[in-house]
Design a protein around this motif. Structure first.
Motif, mmCIF file in Angstrom:
data_model
loop_
_atom_site.group_PDB
_atom_site.id
_atom_site.type_symbol
_atom_site.label_atom_id
_atom_site.label_comp_id
_atom_site.label_asym_id
_atom_site.label_seq_id
_atom_site.Cartn_x
_atom_site.Cartn_y
_atom_site.Cartn_z
ATOM 1 N N LEU A 5 105.736 40.258 45.854
ATOM 2 C CA LEU A 5 104.513 39.500 46.103
ATOM 3 C C LEU A 5 104.727 38.510 47.250
ATOM 4 O O LEU A 5 103.851 38.334 48.106
ATOM 5 N N GLY A 6 105.889 37.882 47.270
ATOM 6 C CA GLY A 6 106.194 36.946 48.350
ATOM 7 C C GLY A 6 106.166 37.601 49.718
ATOM 8 O O GLY A 6 105.710 37.011 50.696
ATOM 9 N N THR A 7 106.634 38.841 49.785
ATOM 10 C CA THR A 7 106.620 39.532 51.075
ATOM 11 C C THR A 7 105.209 39.964 51.456
ATOM 12 O O THR A 7 104.826 39.870 52.621
ATOM 13 N N MET A 8 104.439 40.406 50.481
ATOM 14 C CA MET A 8 103.110 40.938 50.783
ATOM 15 C C MET A 8 102.060 39.831 50.943
ATOM 16 O O MET A 8 101.251 39.877 51.861
ATOM 17 N N ALA A 9 102.065 38.847 50.064
ATOM 18 C CA ALA A 9 101.003 37.838 50.059
ATOM 19 C C ALA A 9 101.349 36.593 50.869
ATOM 20 O O ALA A 9 100.446 35.937 51.393
ATOM 21 N N PHE A 10 102.637 36.264 50.943
ATOM 22 C CA PHE A 10 103.027 35.018 51.593
ATOM 23 C C PHE A 10 103.821 35.235 52.874
ATOM 24 O O PHE A 10 104.311 34.285 53.473
ATOM 25 N N GLY A 11 103.969 36.481 53.287
ATOM 26 C CA GLY A 11 104.628 36.781 54.542
ATOM 27 C C GLY A 11 106.106 36.439 54.602
ATOM 28 O O GLY A 11 106.669 36.270 55.673
ATOM 29 N N GLN A 12 106.750 36.369 53.447
ATOM 30 C CA GLN A 12 108.180 36.078 53.426
ATOM 31 C C GLN A 12 108.942 37.323 53.859
ATOM 32 O O GLN A 12 108.578 38.437 53.508
ATOM 33 N N LYS A 13 109.976 37.123 54.627
ATOM 34 C CA LYS A 13 110.762 38.227 55.165
ATOM 35 C C LYS A 13 111.982 38.490 54.295
ATOM 36 O O LYS A 13 112.645 37.560 53.849
ATOM 37 N N LEU A 14 112.260 39.763 54.069
ATOM 38 C CA LEU A 14 113.439 40.171 53.316
ATOM 39 C C LEU A 14 114.338 41.013 54.207
ATOM 40 O O LEU A 14 113.850 41.756 55.055
ATOM 41 N N ASP A 15 115.640 40.891 53.993
ATOM 42 C CA ASP A 15 116.566 41.752 54.726
ATOM 43 C C ASP A 15 116.980 42.921 53.831
ATOM 44 O O ASP A 15 116.530 43.035 52.686
ATOM 45 N N GLY A 16 117.807 43.775 54.353
ATOM 46 C CA GLY A 16 118.229 44.959 53.609
ATOM 47 C C GLY A 16 118.933 44.633 52.311
ATOM 48 O O GLY A 16 118.753 45.335 51.308
ATOM 49 N N PHE A 17 119.731 43.572 52.305
ATOM 50 C CA PHE A 17 120.434 43.211 51.078
ATOM 51 C C PHE A 17 119.471 42.733 49.995
ATOM 52 O O PHE A 17 119.697 42.961 48.801
ATOM 53 N N ALA A 18 118.384 42.085 50.398
ATOM 54 C CA ALA A 18 117.379 41.665 49.424
ATOM 55 C C ALA A 18 116.735 42.885 48.764
ATOM 56 O O ALA A 18 116.581 42.938 47.542
ATOM 57 N N TYR A 19 116.389 43.865 49.588
ATOM 58 C CA TYR A 19 115.822 45.090 49.025
ATOM 59 C C TYR A 19 116.836 45.827 48.160
ATOM 60 O O TYR A 19 116.484 46.382 47.113
ATOM 61 N N LEU A 20 118.081 45.836 48.567
ATOM 62 C CA LEU A 20 119.133 46.447 47.761
ATOM 63 C C LEU A 20 119.240 45.752 46.405
ATOM 64 O O LEU A 20 119.314 46.406 45.360
ATOM 65 N N GLY A 21 119.240 44.439 46.420
ATOM 66 C CA GLY A 21 119.327 43.685 45.174
ATOM 67 C C GLY A 21 118.164 43.968 44.242
ATOM 68 O O GLY A 21 118.342 44.162 43.032
ATOM 69 N N ILE A 22 116.948 44.006 44.780
ATOM 70 C CA ILE A 22 115.775 44.323 43.963
ATOM 71 C C ILE A 22 115.884 45.735 43.412
ATOM 72 O O ILE A 22 115.587 45.988 42.243
ATOM 73 N N GLY A 23 116.357 46.655 44.242
ATOM 74 C CA GLY A 23 116.560 48.032 43.776
ATOM 75 C C GLY A 23 117.568 48.103 42.642
ATOM 76 O O GLY A 23 117.376 48.850 41.677
ATOM 77 N N LEU A 24 118.636 47.332 42.734
ATOM 78 C CA LEU A 24 119.637 47.317 41.661
ATOM 79 C C LEU A 24 119.062 46.729 40.373
ATOM 80 O O LEU A 24 119.359 47.218 39.278
ATOM 81 N N ILE A 25 118.251 45.691 40.508
ATOM 82 C CA ILE A 25 117.600 45.116 39.320
ATOM 83 C C ILE A 25 116.716 46.163 38.658
ATOM 84 O O ILE A 25 116.780 46.373 37.435
#
Length: 109
Positions: free
Chosen positions: A73-93
């Protein structure tokens, strides 16, 4: 039924967290009020879930779903930027939640 309630509770918690961001430090009263109402509702729903689901399982799914949902939601609604490790972490969760639900007998039915 507890999976439906748990999903609803996670969605309400995500709304509460977004409202918290929009409340601007509780200076915008309408969003501050929505934050309090949503968190109260989310905790009430969680109290219903743990009647029939093991606490550790319910909380791990709750936390994982909330973390992933709020981050996305932060990336889509609030324009927060994520790097590859953030996406990796979310994927692991999310992988952990899937493994817990698909393979563990602790999750219940």
């Amino acid at each position: 039924m507890h999976w439906i309630l748990l999903s609803a509770g996670i969605a309400i918690e995500i709304l509460a967290t977004a409202s918290l961001k929009l409340s601007d430090g509780f200076t915008k009263i309408s969003f501050a009020g929505l934050t309090l109402i949503c968190f109260a509702a989310a905790f009430y729903v969680m109290s219903l879930v743990v009647r029939t689901m093991p606490l550790g399982v319910a909380y791990s799914v709750w936390a994982g779903g909330g973390i992933a949902g709020v981050t996305l939601l932060g990336t889509m609604a609030f324009g927060q930027k994520l790097d590859g490790f953030a996406y990796l972490g979310i994927g692991l969760i999310l992988t952990g939640v899937v493994v817990l639900n698909a393979l563990s007998t602790s999750a219940g039915s």
